[in-house]
Design a protein around this motif. Structure first.
Motif, PDB file in Angstrom:
ATOM      1  N   THR A   2       0.837  -1.196   0.000  1.00 21.82           N
ATOM      2  CA  THR A   2       0.000   0.000   0.000  1.00 21.82           C
ATOM      3  C   THR A   2       0.879   1.255   0.000  1.00 21.82           C
ATOM      4  O   THR A   2       2.072   1.196   0.300  1.00 21.82           O
ATOM      5  CB  THR A   2      -0.903   0.047   1.243  1.00 21.82           C
ATOM      6  OG1 THR A   2      -0.083   0.231   2.400  1.00 21.82           O
ATOM      7  CG2 THR A   2      -1.707  -1.231   1.390  1.00 21.82           C
ATOM      8  N   ILE A   3       0.256   2.381  -0.298  1.00 19.45           N
ATOM      9  CA  ILE A   3       0.975   3.651  -0.299  1.00 19.45           C
ATOM     10  C   ILE A   3       1.528   3.933   1.095  1.00 19.45           C
ATOM     11  O   ILE A   3       2.667   4.378   1.258  1.00 19.45           O
ATOM     12  CB  ILE A   3       0.048   4.788  -0.773  1.00 19.45           C
ATOM     13  CG1 ILE A   3      -0.218   4.622  -2.282  1.00 19.45           C
ATOM     14  CG2 ILE A   3       0.647   6.151  -0.470  1.00 19.45           C
ATOM     15  CD1 ILE A   3      -1.163   5.644  -2.862  1.00 19.45           C
ATOM     16  N   SER A   4       0.712   3.637   2.084  1.00 15.73           N
ATOM     17  CA  SER A   4       1.150   3.874   3.457  1.00 15.73           C
ATOM     18  C   SER A   4       2.369   3.016   3.806  1.00 15.73           C
ATOM     19  O   SER A   4       3.350   3.511   4.378  1.00 15.73           O
ATOM     20  CB  SER A   4      -0.011   3.568   4.398  1.00 15.73           C
ATOM     21  OG  SER A   4       0.244   4.088   5.666  1.00 15.73           O
ATOM     22  N   ALA A  70      12.703  -0.129  -0.723  1.00 12.62           N
ATOM     23  CA  ALA A  70      12.978   1.281  -0.439  1.00 12.62           C
ATOM     24  C   ALA A  70      13.756   1.924  -1.580  1.00 12.62           C
ATOM     25  O   ALA A  70      13.448   3.029  -2.024  1.00 12.62           O
ATOM     26  CB  ALA A  70      13.750   1.403   0.870  1.00 12.62           C
ATOM     27  N   LYS A  71      14.744   1.208  -2.067  1.00 13.59           N
ATOM     28  CA  LYS A  71      15.555   1.770  -3.146  1.00 13.59           C
ATOM     29  C   LYS A  71      14.729   1.984  -4.411  1.00 13.59           C
ATOM     30  O   LYS A  71      14.943   2.952  -5.148  1.00 13.59           O
ATOM     31  CB  LYS A  71      16.729   0.848  -3.457  1.00 13.59           C
ATOM     32  CG  LYS A  71      17.862   0.949  -2.442  1.00 13.59           C
ATOM     33  CD  LYS A  71      18.944  -0.049  -2.789  1.00 13.59           C
ATOM     34  CE  LYS A  71      20.122   0.009  -1.830  1.00 13.59           C
ATOM     35  NZ  LYS A  71      21.009  -1.167  -2.039  1.00 13.59           N
ATOM     36  N   MET A  72      13.793   1.098  -4.655  1.00 12.07           N
ATOM     37  CA  MET A  72      12.945   1.270  -5.840  1.00 12.07           C
ATOM     38  C   MET A  72      12.018   2.480  -5.699  1.00 12.07           C
ATOM     39  O   MET A  72      11.744   3.172  -6.665  1.00 12.07           O
ATOM     40  CB  MET A  72      12.126  -0.012  -6.107  1.00 12.07           C
ATOM     41  CG  MET A  72      12.946  -1.158  -6.675  1.00 12.07           C
ATOM     42  SD  MET A  72      13.916  -0.690  -8.151  1.00 12.07           S
ATOM     43  CE  MET A  72      15.587  -0.704  -7.497  1.00 12.07           C
ATOM     44  N   ILE A  73      11.579   2.731  -4.478  1.00 13.13           N
ATOM     45  CA  ILE A  73      10.743   3.915  -4.264  1.00 13.13           C
ATOM     46  C   ILE A  73      11.583   5.178  -4.448  1.00 13.13           C
ATOM     47  O   ILE A  73      11.166   6.132  -5.110  1.00 13.13           O
ATOM     48  CB  ILE A  73      10.102   3.878  -2.861  1.00 13.13           C
ATOM     49  CG1 ILE A  73       9.204   2.644  -2.738  1.00 13.13           C
ATOM     50  CG2 ILE A  73       9.290   5.144  -2.606  1.00 13.13           C
ATOM     51  CD1 ILE A  73       8.826   2.307  -1.300  1.00 13.13           C
ATOM     52  N   ALA A  99       6.552  14.577  -6.719  1.00 10.93           N
ATOM     53  CA  ALA A  99       7.248  13.287  -6.799  1.00 10.93           C
ATOM     54  C   ALA A  99       6.822  12.345  -5.676  1.00 10.93           C
ATOM     55  O   ALA A  99       6.834  11.123  -5.845  1.00 10.93           O
ATOM     56  CB  ALA A  99       8.757  13.499  -6.787  1.00 10.93           C
ATOM     57  N   GLU A 100       6.407  12.915  -4.549  1.00 11.94           N
ATOM     58  CA  GLU A 100       5.911  12.090  -3.449  1.00 11.94           C
ATOM     59  C   GLU A 100       4.682  11.291  -3.882  1.00 11.94           C
ATOM     60  O   GLU A 100       4.436  10.197  -3.385  1.00 11.94           O
ATOM     61  CB  GLU A 100       5.510  12.965  -2.249  1.00 11.94           C
ATOM     62  CG  GLU A 100       6.669  13.580  -1.517  1.00 11.94           C
ATOM     63  CD  GLU A 100       7.344  12.612  -0.572  1.00 11.94           C
ATOM     64  OE1 GLU A 100       6.702  12.123   0.350  1.00 11.94           O
ATOM     65  OE2 GLU A 100       8.539  12.329  -0.800  1.00 11.94           O
ATOM     66  N   ILE A 105       3.305   5.200  -8.156  1.00 11.74           N
ATOM     67  CA  ILE A 105       2.764   4.574  -9.370  1.00 11.74           C
ATOM     68  C   ILE A 105       3.494   3.248  -9.574  1.00 11.74           C
ATOM     69  O   ILE A 105       4.722   3.176  -9.483  1.00 11.74           O
ATOM     70  CB  ILE A 105       2.953   5.484 -10.601  1.00 11.74           C
ATOM     71  CG1 ILE A 105       2.309   6.847 -10.365  1.00 11.74           C
ATOM     72  CG2 ILE A 105       2.383   4.815 -11.855  1.00 11.74           C
ATOM     73  CD1 ILE A 105       0.819   6.854 -10.284  1.00 11.74           C
ATOM     74  N   GLN A 106       2.698   2.207  -9.910  1.00 13.84           N
ATOM     75  CA  GLN A 106       3.232   0.854  -9.753  1.00 13.84           C
ATOM     76  C   GLN A 106       3.972   0.219 -10.938  1.00 13.84           C
ATOM     77  O   GLN A 106       4.626  -0.784 -10.773  1.00 13.84           O
ATOM     78  CB  GLN A 106       2.084  -0.081  -9.357  1.00 13.84           C
ATOM     79  CG  GLN A 106       1.649   0.083  -7.900  1.00 13.84           C
ATOM     80  CD  GLN A 106       2.790  -0.131  -6.919  1.00 13.84           C
ATOM     81  OE1 GLN A 106       3.880  -0.558  -7.313  1.00 13.84           O
ATOM     82  NE2 GLN A 106       2.598   0.172  -5.660  1.00 13.84           N
ATOM     83  N   SER A 107       3.871   0.726 -12.127  1.00 10.13           N
ATOM     84  CA  SER A 107       4.378  -0.009 -13.277  1.00 10.13           C
ATOM     85  C   SER A 107       5.914  -0.034 -13.399  1.00 10.13           C
ATOM     86  O   SER A 107       6.570   1.005 -13.490  1.00 10.13           O
ATOM     87  CB  SER A 107       3.765   0.582 -14.543  1.00 10.13           C
ATOM     88  OG  SER A 107       4.464   0.149 -15.664  1.00 10.13           O
ATOM     89  N   GLU A 108       6.452  -1.226 -13.412  1.00 11.96           N
ATOM     90  CA  GLU A 108       7.879  -1.429 -13.671  1.00 11.96           C
ATOM     91  C   GLU A 108       8.262  -0.886 -15.046  1.00 11.96           C
ATOM     92  O   GLU A 108       9.268  -0.200 -15.207  1.00 11.96           O
ATOM     93  CB  GLU A 108       8.190  -2.931 -13.667  1.00 11.96           C
ATOM     94  CG  GLU A 108       8.729  -3.486 -12.377  1.00 11.96           C
ATOM     95  CD  GLU A 108      10.171  -3.023 -12.132  1.00 11.96           C
ATOM     96  OE1 GLU A 108      10.897  -2.699 -13.099  1.00 11.96           O
ATOM     97  OE2 GLU A 108      10.549  -2.961 -10.952  1.00 11.96           O
ATOM     98  N   ALA A 109       7.436  -1.237 -16.035  1.00 13.52           N
ATOM     99  CA  ALA A 109       7.713  -0.827 -17.418  1.00 13.52           C
ATOM    100  C   ALA A 109       7.771   0.687 -17.523  1.00 13.52           C
ATOM    101  O   ALA A 109       8.599   1.250 -18.253  1.00 13.52           O
ATOM    102  CB  ALA A 109       6.645  -1.380 -18.362  1.00 13.52           C
ATOM    103  N   LEU A 110       6.893   1.354 -16.783  1.00  5.32           N
ATOM    104  CA  LEU A 110       6.864   2.812 -16.821  1.00  5.32           C
ATOM    105  C   LEU A 110       8.200   3.393 -16.381  1.00  5.32           C
ATOM    106  O   LEU A 110       8.765   4.265 -17.037  1.00  5.32           O
ATOM    107  CB  LEU A 110       5.738   3.314 -15.917  1.00  5.32           C
ATOM    108  CG  LEU A 110       5.684   4.817 -15.680  1.00  5.32           C
ATOM    109  CD1 LEU A 110       5.483   5.568 -16.994  1.00  5.32           C
ATOM    110  CD2 LEU A 110       4.568   5.168 -14.703  1.00  5.32           C
TER     111      LEU A 110
END
Lengths: 217, 217
Positions: A2-4, A70-73, A99-100, A105-110
DNA sequence: AAATAAATTTAGGCAAATCTAAAAATAGTT
DNA sequence: AACTATTTTTAGATTTGCCTAAATTTATTT
């Protein structure tokens, strides 16, 4: 996730840079502007999902998989910041809040295509490193200007404090990333600096100098 | 406005295009993949906030302010789709889900700058019109190919069904937005069409033809 | 080493958004 | 018009993420 949950993981990641042995409940609550009891609740959930290791009263730290998350975020956050500044023309003090939101947004491809579109940047508009798709990032050798010796040429490569207020101060003084800085004098009384920035003389308080990352050359 | 509220408003907007006198609880539930009872709950909330007018058992319609909200969500969705296709190189069948997330990002300034960056596009990658900042959009005169007369030159300007499956079919047949289409023959038996698309002969079932928007010329 | 202060956790609740099951209203059919 | 089927709403529960207030643990002082 989740976002939280993402926000907690991200905050723990950032706080762990300063206190690597364990992040306190109160520190998290302070950063996220929630109550300590809410943090405790969430830490249990995160521990159940194996993103943090948590022992009552002993603070919390990220597990390997939590660290990766965390690094991906952080990667997403910083790539979006580059996009906002480089492509959309936002100022560097305007992009954090947007940016927060975008970082969730969830897409890897994006993210992969965005990275490509931006030319695989390695730092964001504030000089912070951008993890690559594997989570690797180059941590440039850097020091704070307040601790740099006199009469040497430094390059301004990042800010420690990236609040809008500080960034706007730098704009006003025409201090931009990449500027060359030479310290001419350090005042004993208040540790303020007389510096030469891009061939102009300026006086910087200690508080300012503490928040400027520089590297030699 | 929460993401959930935005999704309801958007769905009501879309469903109202087909049933303008009032959108049914079940139709909303079907589109959002929730239960009718959940929809009823939400409709009460939306009515309290004056975004819909709702009378028990009588269906629901958007108020003026709800309509404006809906258009802004659609605007964001479609602008992001343009970005994903034009700038990031996504295919037109890949962008819907990502735009469903991006449409909820809150910054006005972001959308305004994105619009500018994209050159103020008026249609999205599927030919759907993009509302401007005031909510205005040009609805092009268009008909479905299945109802077009024979032997006239048409331009393919939009899809009615924008599901990935249909879009991929069009890709396979090399039918892209902007193509010129002339109907050579309409089969009495199954209403299938023999058409000339960019000077190539193709046979299109009625189901396909019903989902292609064309305009003369 | 007690005593006090600070940090953290537990217990019990609340609001949002969902669900199931039952009741009520509307629509369709004989 | 009465009956049946469908749609919609109500009632009561659940989950997530947050809260307050009280209890507990850890840290700091005297």
């Amino acid at each position: 996730m989740t976002i939280s949950e993402e926000n907690y993981i991200k905050v723990i990641y950032h706080l762990a840079q300063v206190s690597p042995k364990g992040v306190s409940t109160n520190a998290i609550a302070g950063t996220l502007d929630t109550k300590a009891s809410s943090v405790t609740d969430m830490l249990k959930k995160l521990a159940d999902k194996n993103w943090v290791s948590y022992q009552k009263y002993q603070g919390v730290s990220l597990t390997e998989s939590g660290l990766q998350k965390a690094k991906m975020i952080v990667r997403k956050h910083r790539l979006w910041e580059v996009f906002l500044v480089e492509k959309l023309g936002f100022a560097w003090d305007e992009v954090h809040e947007i940016a927060e939101e975008l970082e969730h947004i969830q897409s890897e491809a994006l993210i992969s295509k965005l990275d490509d579109f931006l030319g695989f940047p390695t730092v964001d508009p504030h000089g912070d490193p951008i993890p690559n798709a594997k989570g690797e990032m180059v941590k440039e050798e850097r020091i704070v200007l307040s601790e740099a010796p006199l009469h040497q040429a430094y390059r301004f490569i990042g800010v420690k404090d990236s609040s809008a207020g500080f960034l706007q101060y730098l704009d006003k003084q025409q201090i931009a990333l990449g500027a060359t800085i030479i310290i001419q004098e350090r005042e004993d009384f208040d540790a303020s600096l007389s510096v030469l920035i891009n061939d102009k003389v300026l006086s910087l308080s200690q508080k300012i100098a503490e928040n400027l990352f520089v590297k030699q050359g």
